[in-house]
Design an enzyme around this catalytic site. Structure first.
Site, PDB file in Angstrom:
ATOM      1  N   GLN A 127      16.343  30.659  60.183  1.00  0.00           N
ATOM      2  CA  GLN A 127      17.302  29.746  59.563  1.00  0.00           C
ATOM      3  C   GLN A 127      17.445  30.063  58.083  1.00  0.00           C
ATOM      4  O   GLN A 127      18.536  29.969  57.527  1.00  0.00           O
ATOM      5  CB  GLN A 127      16.864  28.300  59.756  1.00  0.00           C
ATOM      6  CG  GLN A 127      17.890  27.293  59.292  1.00  0.00           C
ATOM      7  CD  GLN A 127      17.431  25.867  59.506  1.00  0.00           C
ATOM      8  OE1 GLN A 127      16.264  25.544  59.365  1.00  0.00           O
ATOM      9  NE2 GLN A 127      18.373  25.015  59.853  1.00  0.00           N
TER      10      GLN A 127
ATOM     11  N   VAL B 263      14.016  24.248  55.397  1.00  0.00           N
ATOM     12  CA  VAL B 263      14.418  25.123  56.502  1.00  0.00           C
ATOM     13  C   VAL B 263      13.316  25.033  57.534  1.00  0.00           C
ATOM     14  O   VAL B 263      12.139  24.936  57.197  1.00  0.00           O
ATOM     15  CB  VAL B 263      14.661  26.593  56.086  1.00  0.00           C
ATOM     16  CG1 VAL B 263      15.896  26.718  55.211  1.00  0.00           C
ATOM     17  CG2 VAL B 263      13.451  27.191  55.399  1.00  0.00           C
ATOM     18  N   SER B 264      13.697  25.036  58.804  1.00  0.00           N
ATOM     19  CA  SER B 264      12.696  24.861  59.841  1.00  0.00           C
ATOM     20  C   SER B 264      12.126  26.184  60.340  1.00  0.00           C
ATOM     21  O   SER B 264      11.023  26.214  60.861  1.00  0.00           O
ATOM     22  CB  SER B 264      13.263  24.053  61.005  1.00  0.00           C
ATOM     23  OG  SER B 264      14.471  24.601  61.456  1.00  0.00           O
ATOM     24  N   THR B 265      12.878  27.274  60.176  1.00  0.00           N
ATOM     25  CA  THR B 265      12.395  28.572  60.643  1.00  0.00           C
ATOM     26  C   THR B 265      12.748  29.649  59.637  1.00  0.00           C
ATOM     27  O   THR B 265      13.645  29.479  58.814  1.00  0.00           O
ATOM     28  CB  THR B 265      13.034  28.961  61.987  1.00  0.00           C
ATOM     29  OG1 THR B 265      14.448  29.145  61.790  1.00  0.00           O
ATOM     30  CG2 THR B 265      12.794  27.912  63.065  1.00  0.00           C
TER      31      THR B 265
ATOM     32  N   ILE C 279       9.291  23.998  58.150  1.00  0.00           N
ATOM     33  CA  ILE C 279       8.888  22.719  58.724  1.00  0.00           C
ATOM     34  C   ILE C 279       9.969  22.249  59.697  1.00  0.00           C
ATOM     35  O   ILE C 279      11.107  22.035  59.324  1.00  0.00           O
ATOM     36  CB  ILE C 279       8.686  21.647  57.624  1.00  0.00           C
ATOM     37  CG1 ILE C 279       7.635  22.083  56.623  1.00  0.00           C
ATOM     38  CG2 ILE C 279       8.337  20.294  58.242  1.00  0.00           C
ATOM     39  CD1 ILE C 279       6.247  22.248  57.193  1.00  0.00           C
TER      40      ILE C 279
END
Length: 158
Positions: free
Chosen positions: A15, A10-12, A49
């Site tokens: 999210q 997951v980027s955030t 990331i």
């Protein structure tokens, strides 16, 4: 039974809450592996990331090298969890294929061990090429239009 490594990302934080969480991705991967008789040997987690290509995700790069070295397939819940760049996707999948390593994306039903999986990968490559060509044509057209509208471009009428 083929060995595979799972990859979740997951980027955030948002999210993770609003999208498909790490835990949700892990459960989907475990279920897919059970259903398809794959031996899930580990899961690599990239939490928080965000990177437009693989060079910004060191864990993903390490996982690819481990998969090649151990001849273990790779499983992701969704293609965009692993790749955000078409060239990265096609290059990596080709590298895995040459090493005899399969790639599985659950959401897109992509499995490079089958003829249909390889066909689908080829179709993705063709669509990516088409998209690049259309963007290039559009850019050239916009540049030409800008040139014609520039104050330096004089139109002479008699």
């Amino acid at each position: 039974m083929q060995k595979v490594i799972g990859y979740v990302r997951v980027s955030t934080i948002g999210q993770a809450v609003e999208g498909i969480s790490i835990d949700n991705q892990i459960e989907k991967i475990k279920g897919y592996c059970t259903l398809n008789d794959l031996n899930l040997i580990r899961i690599i987690r990239d939490e928080g990331i965000s990177a437009k290509n693989l060079s910004g995700r060191p864990k993903a790069q390490i996982m690819i090298q481990q998969a090649i070295k151990s001849k273990s397939g790779l499983v992701v819940y969704k293609l965009d969890r692993m790749f955000r760049n078409t060239i990265d996707a096609l290059t990596t999948i080709n590298q895995l294929d040459k090493a005899g390593v399969s790639f599985h994306s659950i959401n897109e039903k992509l499995d490079t061990t089958s003829a249909m999986g390889k066909f689908f990968t080829t179709m993705l490559a063709a669509l990516a090429e088409l998209e690049r060509n259309v963007i290039s044509e559009r850019t050239r057209s916009e540049e030409h239009t800008s040139e014609l509208q520039s104050p330096d471009h004089l139109v002479c009428r008699l």
